[in-house]
Design a protein around this motif. Structure first.
Motif: not given
Length: 142
Positions: A4, A8, A11, A40, A44, A47
């Motif tokens: 995962h 990420q 992305r 998601y 992202d 993040r």
């Protein structure tokens, strides 16, 4: 096997690449490109903002995150070859005007055969960011 965190990271890296060269990024690009949900993409974007808090800001009228004037890539290089490789792999541009220009260039000069003058292209990201910020400022969004 991809984890995962690896997914990420991929992305978030694409998010930065597109934001840098196109001046904006929206959820539609990432949901379509990666086949993921908006949740998601929101994670992202969160993040990325943790990694580079001054690089992106949300513009409600554009329904996009716009690249800040002092945008500094932290995950990608500012090398246009990285962006052109992504485009050459058949991925879509968000900016309709750039889509038309790119399609015309690809018809006349396929990306893998183009001789690119990077000095000319280096100024595009900053100019794009200035235009987007000025447009948002005029609309009273900033």
């Amino acid at each position: 096997m991809s984890t995962h965190k690896d997914a990420q990271a991929e992305r978030v890296t694409l998010l930065e690449l597109v934001a840098y060269w196109e001046g904006r990024v929206n959820t539609i690009l990432l949901t379509h490109h990666f086949g993921i949900s908006r949740q998601y993409v929101s994670a992202d974007l969160k993040r990325y903002r943790e990694l580079a808090p001054d690089n992106l800001w949300y513009c409600a009228s554009a329904k996009s995150c716009l690249a800040g004037i002092d945008f500094q890539p932290i995950l990608t290089s500012a090398d246009v070859a990285q962006y052109l490789n992504w485009l050459g792999a058949g991925f879509p541009l968000q900016n309709a005007k750039l889509q038309v220009i790119t399609r015309a260039c690809q018809v006349q000069y396929p990306l893998n055969e183009m001789q690119v003058n990077t000095e000319v292209l280096d100024g595009i990201p900053e100019a794009q960011r200035l235009v987007l910020v000025n447009q948002a400022d005029i609309r009273g969004v900033v």
